[in-house]
Structure formats: C-alpha cells, structure tokens
Design an enzyme around this catalytic site. Structure first.
Site, PDB file in Angstrom:
ATOM      1  N   TYR A  74      31.548  51.103  86.962  1.00  0.00           N
ATOM      2  CA  TYR A  74      32.204  52.195  87.197  1.00  0.00           C
ATOM      3  C   TYR A  74      31.883  53.599  86.706  1.00  0.00           C
ATOM      4  O   TYR A  74      31.911  54.646  87.235  1.00  0.00           O
ATOM      5  CB  TYR A  74      33.885  52.109  86.975  1.00  0.00           C
ATOM      6  CG  TYR A  74      34.803  52.904  87.562  1.00  0.00           C
ATOM      7  CD1 TYR A  74      35.194  52.828  88.832  1.00  0.00           C
ATOM      8  CD2 TYR A  74      35.408  53.960  86.917  1.00  0.00           C
ATOM      9  CE1 TYR A  74      36.145  53.924  89.698  1.00  0.00           C
ATOM     10  CE2 TYR A  74      36.068  54.787  87.269  1.00  0.00           C
ATOM     11  CZ  TYR A  74      36.585  54.936  88.598  1.00  0.00           C
ATOM     12  OH  TYR A  74      37.393  55.745  89.463  1.00  0.00           O
ATOM     13  N   LYS A 132      30.492  56.902  88.144  1.00  0.00           N
ATOM     14  CA  LYS A 132      31.084  58.210  87.979  1.00  0.00           C
ATOM     15  C   LYS A 132      30.485  59.290  87.349  1.00  0.00           C
ATOM     16  O   LYS A 132      30.614  60.377  87.434  1.00  0.00           O
ATOM     17  CB  LYS A 132      32.606  58.114  87.369  1.00  0.00           C
ATOM     18  CG  LYS A 132      33.673  57.304  88.329  1.00  0.00           C
ATOM     19  CD  LYS A 132      33.910  58.016  89.433  1.00  0.00           C
ATOM     20  CE  LYS A 132      35.100  57.285  90.536  1.00  0.00           C
ATOM     21  NZ  LYS A 132      35.202  58.292  91.661  1.00  0.00           N
TER      22      LYS A 132
END
Length: 227
Positions: free
Chosen positions: A141, A145
């Site tokens: 993640y 990002k």
C-alpha cells in the site's frame, strides 16, 4: 474553484470517504456523478450513479463518455490488501499498484480532455500518510501511494497548461471499512471530506488531513532507522 458551479465525478463514492465527499458536494450545490463498480450500491440522494471500474479500460472510457460535462475529478477509489513486499503474495502487490496507481492514472488520462473541453477544472487525488512513511506491514500500500504521490506531482505540471489544477489529500487512518480491523485512533471521514472540499475551493495543491500526516511529512528528510 466554485463548487456550486462544478460538475464532479467521485470514484469509490458508495462508501467511506468517497460517500462523504459526494454527500457534502451535493450539499454545496454540485452536480455529482457517484462512481462505483456497482452503481446500484450508491444510495445517496441527489447524485447520478456512474458505473466505473478504475482497473477496466473500457469501463473508464464509457464513464468519461457519459460524464462528459465533468469539471472536477476526485480519484478516491482504492484498496488495501495488507501485502508485504517480500513475504506477501505478489499478486496482491500487483493488485495494489493496479488499483492505487494505474487506476487513478487511467481515470485522469480519460477525464483530462473532458475537463479541458469544459473550460478547465481540478483533479484531486486521495493519497495517504503512507505516501511518505513506509512501514513493512503496509509495504504494498505504501509503495503504491508513494508512486501515486509522484504521479500527482508530475501530472500537476503536465496539466497546468491545459487549465487543470491537480491536488491531493494525505491522511492517516480514517474510520472507514478499509481500516475497520485496525484497533487504533482514526480520523472522522466527514471532517476529512470537509477539509478536502475547502482545499479544492481555495486551490490548495495539498491537504494534510491530520497530525500523523503532518509528522510524516516533517520526517521526510530524516535518515532511515535501522530495525
């Protein structure tokens, strides 16, 4: 940007932060396309449900054709698999990048000409404190990002001559379904949505949602800490 004059597409608008963003935009008089993979799951009054799977090129193209009056795009849809980069399932790592990086890029590429034809507007990306802070437990993640932050900055420069502003939210955990299993303090997504819309109205390139995020940004220049 005058939100009461805007026509917005909000991806992932059927729940979480996206639902709050869509609802608050409607309150401000904005026409809102509430985009979701299953538009029947959108239960907000006053919005136009829009079928959109951000990982499906045909779905993205059809959404841009249908919402041809858009002046504001909010790239909110995303996933979290919990995959680590070394020990995690590589398919899940790829899924995070496909959804959290390539998905918003595909939607932005499709809607940029639409927004330009309509006289310009704004693209707003929902990112994370993990754009800047990369713990192993959130490896996939955080990598996605971080890449989406780079995307935001590059696309901002690329779209500026076309009359399109590009901005982003960075925020820690919010009290949404995605973070439901994590037993820690979480921000109120309604309050974060209000900060996002205030940032769009005033043309800010970056919205920092909470103290966790502000601390992560302050520490960007710090040396890595050995485990």
């Amino acid at each position: 940007m005058e939100l009461h004059e805007a026509i917005a597409v909000v991806t992932g608008a059927n729940r979480g932060l996206g639902r709050h963003l869509a609802a608050q935009l409607v309150e401000r008089g904005t026409k809102v396309y509430a985009a979701a993979r299953r538009p029947e799951s959108v239960d907000l009054p006053g919005v136009v449900p829009l079928r959109l799977d951000i990982t499906d090129p045909d779905s993205v193209r059809r959404a841009a054709e249908r919402a041809a009056d858009t002046t504001l795009l909010i790239n909110n849809a995303g996933i979290y698999t919990g995959a680590r980069l070394i020990e995690g399932d590589l398919a899940e790592v790829r899924e995070e990048l496909e959804t959290n990086f390539f998905g918003p890029l595909a939607v932005t590429r499709a809607f940029a000409p639409v927004i330009e034809r309509n006289g310009g507007g704004t693209v707003f990306n929902v990112l994370s404190a993990l754009s800047w802070w990369h713990p192993a437990g959130f490896g996939a993640y955080a990598a996605a990002k971080a890449a989406a932050w780079a995307q935001t900055n590059a696309v901002r420069e690329e779209l500026a001559p076309r009359g399109i502003k590009v901005a982003a939210l960075h925020v820690g955990l919010m009290d949404t379904d995605m973070a439901a299993a994590l037993p820690v303090a979480k921000a109120d997504p309604g309050e974060i949505a209000a900060k996002v819309l205030a940032g769009i109205e005033t043309g800010r390139p970056e919205v920092l949602g909470d103290e966790v995020t502000r601390r992560a940004k302050r520490n960007l220049a710090a040396l890595p800490v050995a485990p």
